[in-house]
Design a protein around this motif. Structure first.
Motif, PDB file in Angstrom:
ATOM      1  N   GLU A   7     -14.996  -2.241  -5.302  1.00 20.81           N
ATOM      2  CA  GLU A   7     -13.956  -2.178  -6.327  1.00 20.81           C
ATOM      3  C   GLU A   7     -12.923  -1.118  -5.938  1.00 20.81           C
ATOM      4  OE1 GLU A   7     -11.697  -3.095  -9.249  1.00 20.81           O
ATOM      5  OE2 GLU A   7     -13.569  -4.171  -8.920  1.00 20.81           O
ATOM      6  N   PRO A   8     -11.654  -1.501  -5.681  1.00 22.23           N
ATOM      7  CA  PRO A   8     -10.668  -0.523  -5.236  1.00 22.23           C
ATOM      8  C   PRO A   8     -10.087   0.288  -6.398  1.00 22.23           C
ATOM      9  CG  PRO A   8      -9.706  -2.700  -5.286  1.00 22.23           C
ATOM     10  CD  PRO A   8     -11.122  -2.851  -5.748  1.00 22.23           C
ATOM     11  N   SER A   9      -9.695   1.532  -6.118  1.00 20.41           N
ATOM     12  CA  SER A   9      -9.041   2.348  -7.134  1.00 20.41           C
ATOM     13  C   SER A   9      -7.555   2.002  -7.138  1.00 20.41           C
ATOM     14  CB  SER A   9      -9.234   3.834  -6.812  1.00 20.41           C
ATOM     15  OG  SER A   9      -8.455   4.163  -5.679  1.00 20.41           O
ATOM     16  N   LYS A  10      -6.845   2.524  -8.145  1.00 20.42           N
ATOM     17  CA  LYS A  10      -5.423   2.226  -8.275  1.00 20.42           C
ATOM     18  C   LYS A  10      -4.647   2.733  -7.058  1.00 20.42           C
ATOM     19  CE  LYS A  10      -2.682   0.983 -11.922  1.00 20.42           C
ATOM     20  NZ  LYS A  10      -3.021   0.244 -13.109  1.00 20.42           N
ATOM     21  N   ARG A  11      -4.987   3.955  -6.610  1.00 16.32           N
ATOM     22  CA  ARG A  11      -4.267   4.540  -5.483  1.00 16.32           C
ATOM     23  C   ARG A  11      -4.484   3.738  -4.214  1.00 16.32           C
ATOM     24  NH1 ARG A  11      -5.955  10.420  -4.239  1.00 16.32           N
ATOM     25  NH2 ARG A  11      -7.219   9.182  -2.832  1.00 16.32           N
ATOM     26  N   GLN A  12      -5.725   3.335  -4.019  1.00 22.37           N
ATOM     27  CA  GLN A  12      -6.037   2.500  -2.838  1.00 22.37           C
ATOM     28  C   GLN A  12      -5.211   1.234  -2.856  1.00 22.37           C
ATOM     29  OE1 GLN A  12     -10.211   1.916  -3.301  1.00 22.37           O
ATOM     30  NE2 GLN A  12     -10.753   3.452  -1.800  1.00 22.37           N
ATOM     31  N   LYS A  13      -5.093   0.651  -4.045  1.00 17.18           N
ATOM     32  CA  LYS A  13      -4.362  -0.600  -4.176  1.00 17.18           C
ATOM     33  C   LYS A  13      -2.907  -0.416  -3.789  1.00 17.18           C
ATOM     34  CE  LYS A  13      -6.013  -3.972  -7.418  1.00 17.18           C
ATOM     35  NZ  LYS A  13      -6.083  -4.390  -8.814  1.00 17.18           N
ATOM     36  N   TRP A  14      -2.299   0.683  -4.255  1.00 13.37           N
ATOM     37  CA  TRP A  14      -0.893   0.954  -3.924  1.00 13.37           C
ATOM     38  C   TRP A  14      -0.678   1.123  -2.444  1.00 13.37           C
ATOM     39  CZ3 TRP A  14       3.700   0.386  -5.766  1.00 13.37           C
ATOM     40  CH2 TRP A  14       3.867   0.219  -7.153  1.00 13.37           C
ATOM     41  N   PHE A  15      -1.538   1.954  -1.849  1.00 12.67           N
ATOM     42  CA  PHE A  15      -1.431   2.208  -0.419  1.00 12.67           C
ATOM     43  C   PHE A  15      -1.565   0.896   0.355  1.00 12.67           C
ATOM     44  CE2 PHE A  15      -3.705   2.988   3.598  1.00 12.67           C
ATOM     45  CZ  PHE A  15      -2.743   3.727   4.246  1.00 12.67           C
ATOM     46  N   ALA A  16      -2.590   0.137   0.011  1.00 15.12           N
ATOM     47  CA  ALA A  16      -2.822  -1.143   0.682  1.00 15.12           C
ATOM     48  C   ALA A  16      -1.623  -2.056   0.517  1.00 15.12           C
ATOM     49  CB  ALA A  16      -4.083  -1.812   0.121  1.00 15.12           C
ATOM     50  N   GLY A  17      -1.098  -2.089  -0.706  1.00 14.68           N
ATOM     51  CA  GLY A  17       0.035  -2.963  -0.991  1.00 14.68           C
ATOM     52  C   GLY A  17       1.239  -2.631  -0.141  1.00 14.68           C
ATOM     53  N   ILE A  18       1.550  -1.327  -0.011  1.00 17.41           N
ATOM     54  CA  ILE A  18       2.741  -0.930   0.748  1.00 17.41           C
ATOM     55  C   ILE A  18       2.597  -1.308   2.222  1.00 17.41           C
ATOM     56  CG2 ILE A  18       4.024   1.082   1.577  1.00 17.41           C
ATOM     57  CD1 ILE A  18       3.454   2.306  -1.267  1.00 17.41           C
ATOM     58  N   VAL A  19       1.452  -0.974   2.810  1.00 14.47           N
ATOM     59  CA  VAL A  19       1.245  -1.295   4.230  1.00 14.47           C
ATOM     60  C   VAL A  19       1.336  -2.806   4.449  1.00 14.47           C
ATOM     61  CG1 VAL A  19      -0.351  -1.189   6.167  1.00 14.47           C
ATOM     62  CG2 VAL A  19      -0.168   0.741   4.597  1.00 14.47           C
ATOM     63  N   VAL A  20       0.694  -3.538   3.563  1.00 20.98           N
ATOM     64  CA  VAL A  20       0.667  -4.996   3.714  1.00 20.98           C
ATOM     65  C   VAL A  20       2.076  -5.580   3.624  1.00 20.98           C
ATOM     66  CG1 VAL A  20      -0.015  -7.110   2.510  1.00 20.98           C
ATOM     67  CG2 VAL A  20      -1.712  -5.370   3.017  1.00 20.98           C
ATOM     68  N   VAL A  21       2.875  -5.066   2.678  1.00 23.96           N
ATOM     69  CA  VAL A  21       4.230  -5.587   2.524  1.00 23.96           C
ATOM     70  C   VAL A  21       5.084  -5.244   3.749  1.00 23.96           C
ATOM     71  CG1 VAL A  21       6.363  -5.333   1.210  1.00 23.96           C
ATOM     72  CG2 VAL A  21       4.220  -5.728   0.024  1.00 23.96           C
TER      73      VAL A  21
END
Lengths: 312, 294
Positions: A7-21
Motif C-alpha cells: 500500500e503506497p503512501s501519499k508522498r510515494q504516489k506523488w513522487f512516482a507520478g512525477i517520474v512516470v509522467v
C-alpha cells in the motif's frame, strides 16, 4: 485487477507520478514530432525554433498520396474554383497532380504480408504448442529448447541463404515469399509463448470434457482455445508487429510489387528536396494501426504476459 | 471409420509437430549450415560451393572495420541491457503505486518497442542533428557553448544508438516487470509486513528475488534485440561517420549485398552466430535444467 504489492503512501504516489509522467513525455516526444510535422506546411516543418503553434494543413498527406510536377506559369492563371480541393492545395505551390503515388500500394502490401504471416504463424504455432503441452512428445524439453534457441538467432545471420533461395525459386519481390519468410521467423516465438499459455490451463478441464464424450479436437476447440485466447491474441500481436515493422529483409528482398511500407517511407521525396511533412504523414499512417492495436489489447497484452485467465 | 480416427489420433502429435519443427529446422539450422559452407568458399557475387578453407575468416580477422563493429556491439549491448533493465524495473515499481491513468501510460510505454524504428528514427535523426534539434534548442535558450554532436562525431555516434535503443526497449521491459510484480503472491508480502519487515527489505528480499524469471526473459529478449540491431543503426547513422558506428549486422549486410562479397559476408554471419551461441546457449541451458530439476 490492478493492485500494488504494497500500500503506497501519499508522498510515494506523488513522487512516482512525477517520474512516470516525465518519462511518458520523453517517450512521446518523437511521436509528437512525427504527428505534428505531418500536418505542417513545408516551410513550417523546417522553421526554427520548431513551431508549436501552426496552421494545420493536409498538404503533407496530399503530397504523400500523389505524384506531382511543376506547372508552367501560364496554366496557373486559369480559374481554379472547379478543381477538387486536393488539386487546389497543390496548385497554390505551382504544382499539379499527375497521378497517384505508390504509397497506398506499399501500405496494402504491408497489410497482406503482415496479416498473412501472422495467421499462418498462429495456426501452426498453436497446434504445435498444444501438442507439446498435452501429448507425450519424446525429447520434449530438448525440442522446445531447440525451438527457443532459433529465436535467439539474429535473422540477418541467415540472410545469404534466404537471398539465394529467393533468387533461385523466383520468390524475389513476391507476397508469397515474404509471407513464408515472416511466418517461419515468427513460428518459434509463437510456439514458445503459446506453449506457456496452454501449460497454465489445468489439464483437468480437458480430461473432464473427454470423459463427457468430446473428441480431442472438440476439447481443444471448446475448452483450451477459449482459455488460451488472450495469450494467443497477444502472441498474434507480437507476430504482427514484427512482420509489420521488419525492414532488413524487406529492403533486401522486395523492390516493387511486394515492397512493404518500411523500406518505402524513408525514400519519399517531394518535387523539391526532402518533403518532411509527406514523410511524417506516411509515418503517421504507418504507425497508426500498431498504436491502435497496442491500446485495444493492452489489458490482454499484460494478462497475456501474466499467463492466462485461470490460475491453479 | 473409427479405426482410421484412432490411427490419426495416435499420430496426431507427429502430424501436428512435423511442419513446424521441419520449418524451423530448415530455415534456421539448415540455413546456418548453408551460410557456413559459403563462408568456406571464395563466393563473390555468385555463390560457389568448392571449399577453399578458412581464407575468408583470416581476411575477416585482419579487417579493422570488423573489429570496430565487434567493439561497438559490446559497448552497445552492455549499456543497452543495463539501462533498459534498470529503467524498466524502476518504472514498473513506480507504476505499481496505484497511479491514475495507469492503463494509458502502460500503452504509451509500449509504443517505442511496437513501432518501426526505421519510421520513428526520422524524428530521432532530426532531434539529434546538431543544426536542427537538441543542440540548437539548448543554444537558443542561452547556453551558447552547449554542444551535442554525438550523431556526427565518430567517437560518440554509437552512444546515440544506445540512447535510441534504450528509448525503444525500456518500456517493454517495464511491462514485463509490471506483470511480474502483479503476479507475486500477496500473502507472502503481508506475512513479511506482519513480521515487521520494512519496504526496502521487502523489495530486496522478496520482490526482486521473485522477479528472477522476469529478469531471465528480459535479458534474453534484450540481448536478442541488441545482437540483431540493424534498423537502429540504419535509421540513425547508417554505420557512420565512416564506419564508426557499424554493428556486426550492418557490417554483414554491407559486405554481402552492397559489395557483393558473399563468402566474406557469410564468414561474418557465422561469427555472429558463434557469438550468440557462446553467450546465450549456456545461460538458457542452465535455466532450463534448473527448471526441470527444480
Amino acid at each position: 485487477m490492478s493492485f500494488s504489492v504494497t500500500e503506497p503512501s501519499k508522498r510515494q504516489k506523488w513522487f512516482a507520478g512525477i517520474v512516470v509522467v516525465c518519462y511518458t513525455l520523453i517517450t512521446l516526444m518523437p511521436l509528437v514530432w512525427i504527428i505534428t510535422t505531418g500536418f505542417k506546411s513545408s516551410p513550417d516543418s523546417i522553421a526554427y525554433p520548431p513551431k508549436v503553434v501552426f496552421t494545420p494543413t493536409v498538404e503533407g498527406y496530399v503530397n504523400l498520396f500523389t505524384t506531382q510536377t511543376r506547372m508552367s506559369p501560364g496554366v496557373i492563371t486559369e480559374p481554379r474554383d472547379h478543381l477538387p480541393w486536393y488539386e487546389q492545395i497543390v496548385r497554390k505551390k505551382g504544382n499539379t497532380i499527375v497521378g497517384p503515388s505508390r504509397f497506398s500500394e506499399r501500405f496494402f502490401n504491408s497489410v497482406i504480408i503482415g496479416f498473412g504471416s501472422t495467421f499462418f504463424a498462429i495456426v501452426l504455432g498453436t497446434t504445435a504448442a498444444y501438442a507439446f503441452s498435452r501429448f507425450r512428445v519424446p525429447l520434449k524439453d530438448d525440442l522446445l529448447f531447440f525451438i527457443l534457441s532459433t529465436r535467439m538467432m539474429p535473422p540477418i545471420a541467415v540472410a545469404i541463404p534466404i537471398f539465394l533461395m529467393f533468387r533461385n525459386l523466383g520468390l524475389n519481390d513476391t507476397h508469397a515469399g515474404m509471407i513464408l519468410l515472416y511466418t517461419t521467423v515468427n513460428l518459434s516465438l509463437a510456439v514458445w509463448l503459446i506453449n506457456g499459455f496452454i501449460d497454465e490451463i489445468p489439464i483437468e478441464y480437458e480430461e473432464a470434457a473427454l470423459i463427457d464424450g468430446y473428441t480431442r479436437f472438440q476439447a481443444f476447440y471448446k475448452v483450451v482455445l477459449p482459455q488460451a485466447a488472450t495469450g494467443i491474441a497477444s502472441t498474434a500481436i507480437f507476430c504482427l508487429i514484427f512482420a509489420w515493422n521488419e525492414y532488413a529483409f524487406a529492403v533486401l528482398l522486395t523492390s516493387g510489387t511486394a515492397q512493404t511500407a518500411p523500406p518505402f517511407i524513408p525514400t519519399i521525396i517531394g518535387v523539391a528536396g526532402q518533403d518532411w511533412p509527406a514523410v511524417a504523414a506516411g509515418a503517421t499512417l504507418f504507425l497508426l494501426p500498431v498504436m491502435v492495436f497496442t491500446i485495444i489489447l493492452r489489458r490482454h497484452l499484460l494478462r497475456g504476459i501474466t499467463f492466462g485467465a485461470v490460475r491453479k | 471409420m473409427s479405426a482410421v480416427l484412432d490411427r490419426l489420433q495416435r499420430f496426431l502429435p507427429q502430424l501436428v509437430l512435423a511442419p513446424t519443427t521441419v520449418a524451423i529446422l530448415v530455415f534456421v539450422y539448415g540455413f546456418i549450415f548453408w551460410t557456413g559452407w559459403i563462408s568456406l568458399t571464395r563466393s563473390k557475387l555468385l555463390p560457389r560451393y568448392d571449399l577453399a578453407g578458412f581464407q575468408q575468416y583470416i581476411t575477416l580477422f585482419q579487417n579493422d572495420r570488423w573489429w570496430v563493429a565487434c567493439k561497438n556491439l559490446v559497448i552497445f549491448g552492455s549499456l543497452f541491457i543495463f539501462f533498459c533493465t534498470v529503467i524498466g524495473l524502476l518504472l514498473a515499481i513506480l507504476l505499481d503505486q496505484r497511479i491514475r491513468l495507469e492503463g494509458a501510460i502502460r500503452a504509451v510505454y509500449l509504443y517505442p518497442m511496437a513501432l518501426s524504428f526505421i519510421v520513428t528514427g526520422t524524428a530521432w535523426k532530426w532531434m539529434l542533428n546538431p543544426s536542427l534539434g537538441l543542440e540548437r534548442l539548448v543554444q537558443q535558450w542561452g547556453f551558447e557553448n552547449f554542444t551535442f554532436d554525438w550523431l556526427v562525431n565518430s567517437e560518440m555516434a554509437i552512444y546515440t544508438i544506445v540512447i535510441a535503443g534504450v528509448w525503444q526497449s525500456s518500456g517493454f521491459v517495464m511491462a514485463l516487470f509490471l506483470a511480474g510484480l502483479r503476479g507475486i503472491d500477496d500473502s507472502i508480502i503481508h506475512a513479511a509486513q506482519v513480521d515487521g519487515a520494512g519496504l526496502p527489505r521487502i523489495y530486496r528480499r522478496i520482490i526482486i528475488p521473485s522477479l528472477r524469471p522476469v529478469f531471465f526473459s528480459a535479458i534474453i529478449l534484450l540481448s536478442h534485440v541488441a545482437i540483431k540491431s540493424f534498423d537502429l543503426v540504419v535509421a540513425l547513422t547508417s554505420g557512420g561517420p565512416g564506419y564508426s558506428s557499424d554493428l556486426p549486422a550492418t557490417f554483414m549486410y554491407a559486405f554481402s549485398f552492397n559489395r557483393n562479397r558473399l563468402g566474406f559476408g557469410a564468414a561474418s554471419a557465422m561469427m555472429m552466430f558463434f557469438g550468440v551461441m557462446a553467450i546465450i546457449v549456456p545461460y538458457l541451458y542452465s535455466e532450463l535444467r534448473s527448471k526441470r530439476h527444480g
